[in-house]
Design a protein around this motif. Structure first.
Motif, short mmCIF file in Angstrom:
data_model
loop_
_atom_site.label_atom_id
_atom_site.label_comp_id
_atom_site.label_asym_id
_atom_site.label_seq_id
_atom_site.Cartn_x
_atom_site.Cartn_y
_atom_site.Cartn_z
N MET A 1 -37.77 -10.76 -0.60
CA MET A 1 -36.68 -9.82 -0.66
C MET A 1 -36.41 -9.03 0.28
SD MET A 1 -34.46 -8.91 -3.01
CE MET A 1 -33.44 -7.88 -3.83
N GLU A 2 -37.46 -8.31 0.88
CA GLU A 2 -37.24 -7.43 1.98
C GLU A 2 -36.43 -8.09 3.18
OE1 GLU A 2 -36.83 -3.70 3.47
OE2 GLU A 2 -37.68 -4.20 1.59
N GLY A 3 -37.25 -9.25 3.47
CA GLY A 3 -36.47 -10.08 4.50
C GLY A 3 -35.00 -10.51 4.50
N LEU A 4 -34.72 -10.88 3.17
CA LEU A 4 -33.29 -11.09 2.96
C LEU A 4 -32.46 -10.07 2.96
CD1 LEU A 4 -31.15 -13.22 1.76
CD2 LEU A 4 -31.81 -12.57 -0.67
N PHE A 5 -32.63 -8.65 2.44
CA PHE A 5 -32.27 -7.48 2.58
C PHE A 5 -31.80 -7.08 3.88
CE2 PHE A 5 -32.68 -2.69 2.54
CZ PHE A 5 -31.49 -2.37 2.25
N THR A 6 -32.62 -7.41 4.74
CA THR A 6 -32.58 -7.15 6.25
C THR A 6 -31.72 -7.99 6.99
OG1 THR A 6 -34.81 -6.00 6.42
CG2 THR A 6 -33.99 -6.64 8.38
N ALA A 7 -31.73 -9.18 6.54
CA ALA A 7 -30.75 -10.08 6.98
C ALA A 7 -29.45 -9.86 6.61
CB ALA A 7 -31.38 -11.57 6.69
N ASN A 8 -29.30 -9.46 5.36
CA ASN A 8 -27.95 -9.13 4.85
C ASN A 8 -27.38 -8.04 5.69
OD1 ASN A 8 -27.93 -11.04 2.90
ND2 ASN A 8 -28.58 -9.99 1.26
N ASN A 9 -28.16 -6.90 5.81
CA ASN A 9 -27.76 -5.76 6.19
C ASN A 9 -27.38 -5.88 7.87
OD1 ASN A 9 -27.27 -2.72 5.91
ND2 ASN A 9 -28.93 -2.57 7.55
N VAL A 10 -28.05 -6.70 8.46
CA VAL A 10 -28.08 -6.87 9.89
C VAL A 10 -26.50 -7.89 10.07
CG1 VAL A 10 -28.64 -8.31 12.03
CG2 VAL A 10 -30.15 -6.94 10.85
N TRP A 11 -26.23 -8.65 9.23
CA TRP A 11 -25.01 -9.17 9.37
C TRP A 11 -23.69 -8.15 8.88
CZ3 TRP A 11 -22.10 -13.09 10.73
CH2 TRP A 11 -20.75 -13.18 9.89
N MET A 12 -23.93 -7.46 7.83
CA MET A 12 -23.03 -6.58 7.54
C MET A 12 -22.77 -5.57 8.84
SD MET A 12 -21.56 -7.36 4.89
CE MET A 12 -20.66 -5.76 4.57
N MET A 13 -23.66 -5.23 9.72
CA MET A 13 -23.56 -4.34 10.77
C MET A 13 -22.84 -5.12 11.97
SD MET A 13 -27.28 -1.63 10.98
CE MET A 13 -28.30 -3.09 10.84
N VAL A 14 -23.13 -6.21 12.18
CA VAL A 14 -22.30 -7.19 12.91
C VAL A 14 -20.96 -7.34 12.63
CG1 VAL A 14 -22.05 -9.69 13.89
CG2 VAL A 14 -24.34 -8.64 13.93
N CYS A 15 -20.89 -7.54 11.49
CA CYS A 15 -19.07 -7.55 10.78
C CYS A 15 -18.55 -6.32 11.26
CB CYS A 15 -19.06 -7.93 9.47
SG CYS A 15 -19.66 -9.78 9.27
N THR A 16 -19.31 -5.17 11.08
CA THR A 16 -18.91 -3.89 11.19
C THR A 16 -18.15 -3.59 12.64
OG1 THR A 16 -20.16 -2.79 9.56
CG2 THR A 16 -19.39 -1.25 11.22
N ALA A 17 -19.09 -4.03 13.73
CA ALA A 17 -18.97 -4.08 15.13
C ALA A 17 -17.46 -4.99 15.29
CB ALA A 17 -20.14 -4.34 15.95
N LEU A 18 -17.64 -6.02 14.60
CA LEU A 18 -16.32 -7.09 14.95
C LEU A 18 -15.21 -6.50 14.29
CD1 LEU A 18 -18.00 -10.40 13.81
CD2 LEU A 18 -17.14 -9.70 16.06
N VAL A 19 -15.06 -5.69 13.20
CA VAL A 19 -13.95 -4.97 12.78
C VAL A 19 -13.55 -3.70 13.60
CG1 VAL A 19 -12.99 -3.81 10.97
CG2 VAL A 19 -14.40 -5.84 10.37
N PHE A 20 -14.74 -3.21 14.41
CA PHE A 20 -14.29 -1.96 15.19
C PHE A 20 -13.54 -2.61 16.47
CE2 PHE A 20 -15.43 0.37 18.96
CZ PHE A 20 -15.18 1.33 18.75
N PHE A 21 -14.05 -4.04 17.01
CA PHE A 21 -13.67 -4.54 18.03
C PHE A 21 -12.13 -4.80 17.97
CE2 PHE A 21 -13.80 -8.39 21.25
CZ PHE A 21 -13.70 -7.48 22.47
N MET A 22 -11.62 -4.99 16.68
CA MET A 22 -10.25 -5.38 16.35
C MET A 22 -9.39 -4.23 16.78
SD MET A 22 -10.44 -6.68 12.45
CE MET A 22 -8.79 -7.40 12.19
N HIS A 23 -9.98 -2.81 17.13
CA HIS A 23 -8.97 -1.85 17.66
C HIS A 23 -8.65 -2.16 18.92
CE1 HIS A 23 -9.19 0.65 13.85
NE2 HIS A 23 -10.06 0.12 13.74
N THR A 24 -9.35 -2.69 19.72
CA THR A 24 -9.13 -3.27 21.24
C THR A 24 -8.03 -4.35 21.07
OG1 THR A 24 -11.58 -3.12 21.58
CG2 THR A 24 -10.05 -4.18 23.36
N GLY A 25 -8.08 -5.23 20.04
CA GLY A 25 -7.06 -6.16 19.74
C GLY A 25 -5.84 -5.72 19.53
N PHE A 26 -5.98 -4.66 18.71
CA PHE A 26 -4.39 -4.08 18.33
C PHE A 26 -4.03 -3.26 19.67
CE2 PHE A 26 -5.54 -3.95 13.80
CZ PHE A 26 -4.76 -4.70 13.28
N ALA A 27 -4.59 -2.48 20.42
CA ALA A 27 -4.26 -1.79 21.27
C ALA A 27 -3.59 -2.65 22.49
CB ALA A 27 -5.41 -1.08 22.03
#
Length: 412
Positions: A1-27
């Motif tokens: 359970m702990e390993g899955l939770f960590t994997a889920n959270n890491v994926w969500m943080m990667v996605c957060t970074a990708l959405v942040f990067f979209m602001h470069t695209g908009f600019a």
């Protein structure tokens, strides 16, 4: 359970970074499709949106968007208080079904919040006063966007319906919210000098189509996080499907927009191709997790065709949108939202009606609120720069600098 939770959270943080990067695209997209003399102005607005947006989302936006509606609530408005103190279990698998932590939740949603105002930034480019635009951003991102978001993503009245309104990643909650405001702002602001001559639209070429192209490709990449992260976990099957439907819709949107544009205007217009890709992305966003690959292609293709006709229609209304934001984010956002009721797992009459109610509900808050904000400023401080400032460029007049200091127009 702990390993899955960590994997889920890491994926969500990667996605957060990708959405942040979209602001470069908009600019990149915005400065590429507009003139050199306004580059600093556009970049300043984009940087202000993401910085102010995150602070506002911390201060009140997150708890306005996710207030935890009390039992018996109308689901229209509640506020859980200022700041983002985590609840008990907020950093453990007990929170959000083990998909991510409270902190990741805040940051991921905060990246979405700023996007709504970025959409408006492109539509009003090259003639809006920087001060009034910043005031609009503070009010719209700080209050209107999270309030509207609470109606669905926060468990509000649209989510309480017998057949709940569905918007997976924000065709309406993000893109149409920005698109409605862009439409109102463009109407109140008026067109750029030289855009219409004898009632006919005139092309005002952007200064760097390569930058605009790079911006669209960055936005496409960022959509892996925008839609992929909206699964709210690293679920292998659902995440993979979402990324496949997202990419197929984007590809179909681009190809069909280029084809329809060629058949209509007899030229291979790269900017129409690029906006077709974005239209496909916006269109699939509401139901990316519900669609088959075939349905995704159909949704993207229709969005691509809509782009060509919407851009022409907006020109006929004498509305000046330098980057095509209204066509991409509003028109394709509405289409993508309604498409949930026509295709995929949720298709049906009841779902289509619920989708239509959602579209109309967001129009009912976004149009009046953005009109009031801009109209009051128009009648008081003014929202448009002077003719001299517009002709000479906003960079020099509002910022005292040039984006390309060593560049001279008369040099090779």
């Amino acid at each position: 359970m702990e390993g899955l939770f960590t994997a889920n959270n890491v994926w969500m943080m990667v996605c957060t970074a990708l959405v942040f990067f979209m602001h470069t695209g908009f600019a990149f997209l915005e400065i590429g499709l507009t003139r050199q003399k306004n580059t600093i102005n556009i970049l300043f607005k984009n940087i202000f949106i993401i910085t102010a947006g995150l602070l506002l989302y911390y201060i009140l936006g997150f708890n306005l968007m996710y207030p935890g509606f009390a039992e018996g609530s109308s689901g229209f408005f509640e506020f859980a208080g200022f700041g983002i103190a985590p609840p008990e279990g907020g950093m453990t698998p007990e929170y959000a079904d083990g998909g991510y932590t409270w902190w990741t939740d805040f940051l991921f949603q905060g990246m979405f919040a700023a996007t709504a105002a970025t959409i408006v930034s492109g539509a009003v480019a090259e003639r809006v006063k920087i001060g009034p635009f910043m005031i609009f951003t503070v009010i719209y991102v700080g209050i209107i966007y999270p309030l509207a978001g609470s109606w669905k993503w926060g468990g509000g009245f649209l989510d309480m319906r017998e057949t709940p309104f569905y918007d997976f990643a924000g065709s309406t909650l993000v893109h149409s919210v920005g698109g409605w405001a862009a439409l109102v702002a463009v109407y109140l602001l008026g067109s750029r000098i030289g855009k219409f001559k004898d009632g006919k639209p005139q092309a005002i070429p952007g200064h760097s189509i390569p930058l605009a192209t790079a911006g669209v490709l960055i936005l496409w990449l960022g959509w892996f996080g925008f839609n992929g992260g909206s699964v709210l976990s690293a679920d292998p099957e659902l995440t993979s499907l979402t990324l496949v439907t997202t990419c197929l819709a984007a590809a179909a949107g681009g190809v069909v927009a280029a084809l329809v544009s060629f058949l209509r205007y007899k030229n291979l217009d790269l900017t129409m191709f690029l906006n077709g890709i974005l239209g496909g992305l916006v269109g699939i966003t509401a139901g990316a997790d519900q669609m088959s690959p075939e349905n995704a292609i159909v949704i993207g293709a229709i969005a691509g065709a809509l782009i060509v006709f919407a851009v022409s229609f907006i020109d006929r209304l004498r509305l000046d949108d330098p980057v095509g934001a209204i066509a991409v984010h509003l028109i394709c956002g509405i289409w993508g939202t309604l498409a949930v009721g026509l295709f995929g797992a949720l298709a049906g009459v009841d779902q289509f009606i619920s989708q239509l109610v959602g579209v109309l509900s967001y129009a009912a808050i976004c149009i009046p609120s953005s009109f009031i904000i801009f109209f009051i400023m128009k009648k008081t401080v003014g929202i448009r720069v002077s003719e001299k400032e517009e002709l000479e460029g906003l960079d020099g007049h509002e910022h005292g600098m040039s984006a390309y200091a060593d560049f001279r127009m008369n040099e090779h």
